[in-house]
Design a protein around this motif. Structure first.
Motif, PDB file in Angstrom:
ATOM      1  N   LEU A 136       0.853  -1.253  -0.052  1.00  0.00           N
ATOM      2  CA  LEU A 136       0.064  -0.100   0.043  1.00  0.00           C
ATOM      3  C   LEU A 136       0.943   1.485  -0.013  1.00  0.00           C
ATOM      4  N   SER A 137       1.988   1.118   0.876  1.00  0.00           N
ATOM      5  CA  SER A 137       2.940   2.266   0.617  1.00  0.00           C
ATOM      6  C   SER A 137       3.482   2.459  -0.406  1.00  0.00           C
ATOM      7  N   HIS A 138       3.672   1.523  -1.311  1.00  0.00           N
ATOM      8  CA  HIS A 138       4.455   1.749  -2.725  1.00  0.00           C
ATOM      9  C   HIS A 138       3.271   1.985  -3.903  1.00  0.00           C
ATOM     10  N   LEU A 139       2.012   1.457  -3.486  1.00  0.00           N
ATOM     11  CA  LEU A 139       0.931   1.719  -4.381  1.00  0.00           C
ATOM     12  C   LEU A 139       0.846   3.324  -4.374  1.00  0.00           C
ATOM     13  N   SER A 140       0.811   3.872  -2.930  1.00  0.00           N
ATOM     14  CA  SER A 140       0.370   5.367  -2.651  1.00  0.00           C
ATOM     15  C   SER A 140       1.301   6.119  -3.484  1.00  0.00           C
ATOM     16  N   SER A 141       2.723   5.839  -3.434  1.00  0.00           N
ATOM     17  CA  SER A 141       3.566   6.599  -4.220  1.00  0.00           C
ATOM     18  C   SER A 141       3.494   6.745  -5.749  1.00  0.00           C
ATOM     19  N   LEU A 142       2.535   5.884  -6.201  1.00  0.00           N
ATOM     20  CA  LEU A 142       2.318   5.757  -7.475  1.00  0.00           C
ATOM     21  C   LEU A 142       1.053   6.555  -8.029  1.00  0.00           C
ATOM     22  N   LEU A 143       0.185   6.442  -6.803  1.00  0.00           N
ATOM     23  CA  LEU A 143      -1.265   6.834  -7.138  1.00  0.00           C
ATOM     24  C   LEU A 143      -1.470   8.513  -7.130  1.00  0.00           C
ATOM     25  N   PHE A 144      -0.599   9.079  -5.921  1.00  0.00           N
ATOM     26  CA  PHE A 144      -0.671  10.511  -5.523  1.00  0.00           C
ATOM     27  C   PHE A 144       0.722  11.272  -5.713  1.00  0.00           C
ATOM     28  N   SER A 145       0.510  12.391  -5.819  1.00  0.00           N
ATOM     29  CA  SER A 145       1.701  13.392  -5.958  1.00  0.00           C
ATOM     30  C   SER A 145       2.120  13.399  -4.355  1.00  0.00           C
ATOM     31  N   ASN A 146       3.259  13.339  -4.245  1.00  0.00           N
ATOM     32  CA  ASN A 146       3.961  13.587  -2.691  1.00  0.00           C
ATOM     33  C   ASN A 146       4.167  15.058  -2.523  1.00  0.00           C
ATOM     34  N   GLN A 147       3.692  15.929  -3.408  1.00  0.00           N
ATOM     35  CA  GLN A 147       3.765  17.545  -3.091  1.00  0.00           C
ATOM     36  C   GLN A 147       3.252  17.760  -1.621  1.00  0.00           C
ATOM     37  N   GLU A 153       1.536  10.755   3.354  1.00  0.00           N
ATOM     38  CA  GLU A 153       1.593   9.854   4.439  1.00  0.00           C
ATOM     39  C   GLU A 153       0.240   9.208   4.919  1.00  0.00           C
ATOM     40  N   ALA A 154      -0.840   9.807   4.734  1.00  0.00           N
ATOM     41  CA  ALA A 154      -2.235   9.506   5.134  1.00  0.00           C
ATOM     42  C   ALA A 154      -2.793   8.540   4.034  1.00  0.00           C
ATOM     43  N   LEU A 155      -2.389   8.513   2.774  1.00  0.00           N
ATOM     44  CA  LEU A 155      -3.059   7.734   1.891  1.00  0.00           C
ATOM     45  C   LEU A 155      -2.967   6.327   1.930  1.00  0.00           C
ATOM     46  N   PRO A 156      -1.916   5.661   2.358  1.00  0.00           N
ATOM     47  CA  PRO A 156      -2.097   4.074   2.699  1.00  0.00           C
ATOM     48  C   PRO A 156      -2.925   3.675   3.629  1.00  0.00           C
ATOM     49  N   CYS A 157      -3.133   4.530   4.757  1.00  0.00           N
ATOM     50  CA  CYS A 157      -4.132   3.995   5.712  1.00  0.00           C
ATOM     51  C   CYS A 157      -5.483   4.266   5.101  1.00  0.00           C
ATOM     52  N   LEU A 158      -6.002   5.270   4.374  1.00  0.00           N
ATOM     53  CA  LEU A 158      -7.200   5.492   3.798  1.00  0.00           C
ATOM     54  C   LEU A 158      -7.564   4.366   2.672  1.00  0.00           C
ATOM     55  N   LEU A 159      -6.319   4.014   1.799  1.00  0.00           N
ATOM     56  CA  LEU A 159      -6.644   2.908   0.978  1.00  0.00           C
ATOM     57  C   LEU A 159      -6.832   1.708   1.796  1.00  0.00           C
ATOM     58  N   ALA A 160      -6.096   1.149   2.890  1.00  0.00           N
ATOM     59  CA  ALA A 160      -6.365   0.145   3.707  1.00  0.00           C
ATOM     60  C   ALA A 160      -7.835  -0.034   4.107  1.00  0.00           C
TER      61      ALA A 160
END
Length: 266
Positions: A136-147, A153-160
């Motif tokens: 999920l952490s890796h997937l988040s880096s592909l789905l979302f801009s890290n700007q 940082e919150a996206l992996p928890c939201l996806l889970a």
């Protein structure tokens, strides 16, 4: 109650221009909220949120029936907006019930119905010898801009949470098939990111085979899967311009691609 849905009315400045944001993954609505708020300056924006009980199967037909009940209770057809799998289900609904839909706006949606972030997660989870958290952490880096570091940082928890409690396509062992998409018989606007890991750049070619005269496709420069969070102002302007040309004049004006790509490419 086995299944529930709710409509939250955000604003009602223009009762004759009603927008319904289809939301099958309420956990991720925080990523849609900026665009919804901007659209509410011009339209009566409502959010149609769907949830079902844990460990209970849910079919597309169930979602469509509940959505149909909502739209039939409206005094007129509504403009539908959906991101990702919510957009896919909205598109299938508009194809099935075009008389209930005034226009359709799709964000990060491919004609290939299997192209959703959740289906990519399931493929990774079944093939890679890594933990759920790492994937999920890796997937988040592909789905979302890290700007935006806090959102990133919150996206992996939201996806889970979304995977555990909300509408997704299938599971690790059983994928629920969804028909590939065709543009329905309503004005349709497709807005995708040109750096989207899920909906690849070739989606433009796939959509152009089915979009009708007057329909629009825009590729958001450097946009990832959740591009509308980072580019909310541009996305709201593009959607507003499209909706304001429905019905009638959106075809009669003889629009060209520059009407809708200028903002995305600026």
């Amino acid at each position: 109650m086995l299944r529930s849905f709710k409509i939250n009315e955000m604003v009602q400045h223009m009762p004759h221009d009603k927008v319904l944001w289809i939301d099958l993954q309420p956990t991720l609505y925080c990523l849609n909220k900026r665009v919804s708020q901007l659209l509410s300056r011009s339209f009566a924006v409502q959010r149609w949120s769907f949830q079902h009980d844990l460990d209970e199967s849910c079919s597309i037909e169930t979602v469509h029936e509940l959505l149909k009940q909502t739209l039939m209770a409206s005094s007129e057809p509504m403009h539908l907006i959906g991101h990702g799998i919510s957009g896919t289900i909205a598109c299938l609904f508009a194809e099935k019930y075009p008389e209930l839909v005034k226009s359709l706006t799709l964000l990060s949606v491919d004609t290939f119905s299997a192209n959703h972030w959740s289906s990519h997660y399931l493929d990774m989870r079944s093939q890679l010898p890594a933990s759920r958290k790492a994937i999920l952490s890796h997937l988040s880096s592909l789905l979302f801009s890290n700007q935006n570091s806090r959102a990133f940082e919150a996206l992996p928890c939201l996806l889970a949470k979304c995977l555990d409690t909300e509408f997704i396509q299938g599971s690790i062992v059983n994928h629920q098939p969804i028909d590939n998409l065709l543009a329905p018989n309503v004005p349709t606007f497709v807005l995708n990111g040109d750096s989207d890991f899920v909906v690849d750049v070739n989606s433009h070619d796939r959509w152009s085979e089915t979009l009708k005269s007057g329909d629009r496709y825009v590729s958001m420069k450097q946009g990832r899967h959740f591009f509308h969070f980072d580019h909310s102002q541009q996305v709201a302007q593009l959607i507003t311009a499209f909706i304001q040309m429905v019905p009638g004049q959106w075809i009669d004006r003889g629009l060209n691609a520059n009407d809708f790509t200028s903002l995305a490419r600026s």
